[in-house]
Design an enzyme around this catalytic site. Structure first.
Site, short mmCIF file in Angstrom:
data_model
loop_
_atom_site.label_atom_id
_atom_site.label_comp_id
_atom_site.label_asym_id
_atom_site.label_seq_id
_atom_site.Cartn_x
_atom_site.Cartn_y
_atom_site.Cartn_z
N ASP A 42 -10.49 3.55 4.53
CA ASP A 42 -11.01 2.22 4.23
C ASP A 42 -12.51 2.21 3.97
OD1 ASP A 42 -9.09 0.20 4.04
OD2 ASP A 42 -8.72 0.26 6.21
N GLN B 168 -4.11 -0.96 9.70
CA GLN B 168 -4.02 -2.30 9.11
C GLN B 168 -4.58 -3.34 10.10
OE1 GLN B 168 -2.96 -3.13 5.92
NE2 GLN B 168 -3.70 -5.17 6.50
N LYS C 29 0.84 -1.21 0.00
CA LYS C 29 0.00 0.00 0.00
C LYS C 29 0.87 1.25 0.00
CE LYS C 29 -3.82 -2.34 2.33
NZ LYS C 29 -4.49 -2.65 3.59
#
Ligand code: NAP
Length: 292
Positions: free
Chosen positions: A120, A97, A53
């Protein structure tokens, strides 16, 4: 022969577009989107995802702020960090994460990210906006994996309206938002899960079948209608022998590819789209904060 939906290629196309957009935003605002990436502990799969990412974000011109915290970090310390990032003007997106260590409540942590910086798209407000919005998704922060699946479906240039879509799985990060997105496209949706009765016959009726189960090669040929479009979200590592392992999806690709009209491979299907859509969300958050 089925069309293989090449996630790497489609993700690269999206990243190329984002790079141009971010260059333009930089000329206009003299700053670029900023993404804070928080990892707690050293779960090796998480480290791989964070690295991928971070690399992809830098490639498109997003500023990345890495926060790698120790496994022993407590929830208060993590939330304090998020609170600081919530008010930091250089940060547009915050990514935590998952999974977090068992001592930390993931829901409390994720909900402490302000919805405007929810890279997200997991915050209840963003989930709610997705479920009530009718058309425009250009300003919404939408969960990355299901949005990536939708972009792959759009690559087929077919009319999705009226299609029978079956989503296997009802998780908050994949299954439920996937069903919402397909409903927005005017598909007729069935969401199936571990308690569904006659799952095989329901799947067999699907024009579009999305598998997000987390069980290797679970969906066999006899679950799939001839000519269906299959999106395989699953990422499962299976052992080949004592030394070697490989990644497979939730669909038995070798069997199913012979009867479908289009299918995503694993790896190289949905996975790369998830990362590209994270960068897209960060860019949207930047634009929203600058009223673009
Ligand atoms: P999850 O939270 O474990 O949810 C799995 C879902 O599958 C649940 O809704 C569960 O039903 C359902 N399920 C489990 N066993 C089933 C069965 N025998 N029959 C029918 N449904 C069953 O998983 P997730 O986070 O949604 O992820 C799903 C898969 O996608 C995993 O392989 C994950 O690694 C992968 N994934 C990939 C990406 C990517 O970027 N490609 C991103 C995220 C996830 P219940 O609700 O009834 O338990």
């Amino acid at each position: 022969m089925p069309q293989i939906l090449d996630g790497k290629k489609v993700a690269q196309k999206l990243k190329d577009e984002l790079k141009i957009e971010i260059d333009n935003l930089k000329s206009k605002f003299n700053c670029v989107p900023g993404l804070a990436v928080i990892q707690v502990g050293n779960v090796s799969a998480s480290s791989v995802y964070v690295k991928a990412k971070t690399k992809a974000a830098k490639e498109v011109g997003i500023n990345v702020f890495d926060h790698h915290l120790e496994e022993t970090t407590n929830q208060d310390k993590l939330i304090n960090l998020i609170n600081q990032l919530n008010i930091d003007k250089n940060i547009n997106g915050i990514l935590v994460q998952l999974p977090l260590p068992k001592t930390i409540n993931e829901e409390i942590v994720l909900n402490s990210i302000i919805p405007e910086k929810d890279a997200d798209g997991f915050h209840p407000l963003n989930v709610g906006k997705l479920s009530i919005s009718q058309k425009n998704d250009e300003k919404l922060l939408i969960p990355c994996t299901p949005y990536g699946c939708l972009l792959l479906l759009r690559e087929l240039n077919i009319n999705l309206a009226g299609k029978n879509a079956v989503v296997i799985g009802r998780s908050n990060i994949v299954g439920k938002p996937m069903s919402q997105l397909l409903l927005k496209e005017s598909c007729t949706i069935t969401t199936v899960h571990s308690k569904t009765v006659n799952i095989e016959s329901i799947c067999k009726n699907a024009d579009i079948l999305v598998a997000a189960i987390g069980k290797p090669e679970f969906v066999k040929k006899n679950w799939v209608k001839e000519g269906a479009i299959v999106i395989d979200v699953g990422i499962n590592r299976i052992k080949i022998n004592e030394e070697k392992s490989k990644l497979v999806g939730d669909v038995l690709f070798s069997e199913v590819e012979n009867i479908v009209s289009a299918i995503t491979p694993v790896p190289g299907g949905v996975g790369p789209m998830t990362i590209a859509c994270l960068l897209r969300n960060t860019t949207i958050a930047f634009k929203n904060s600058n009223n673009v």
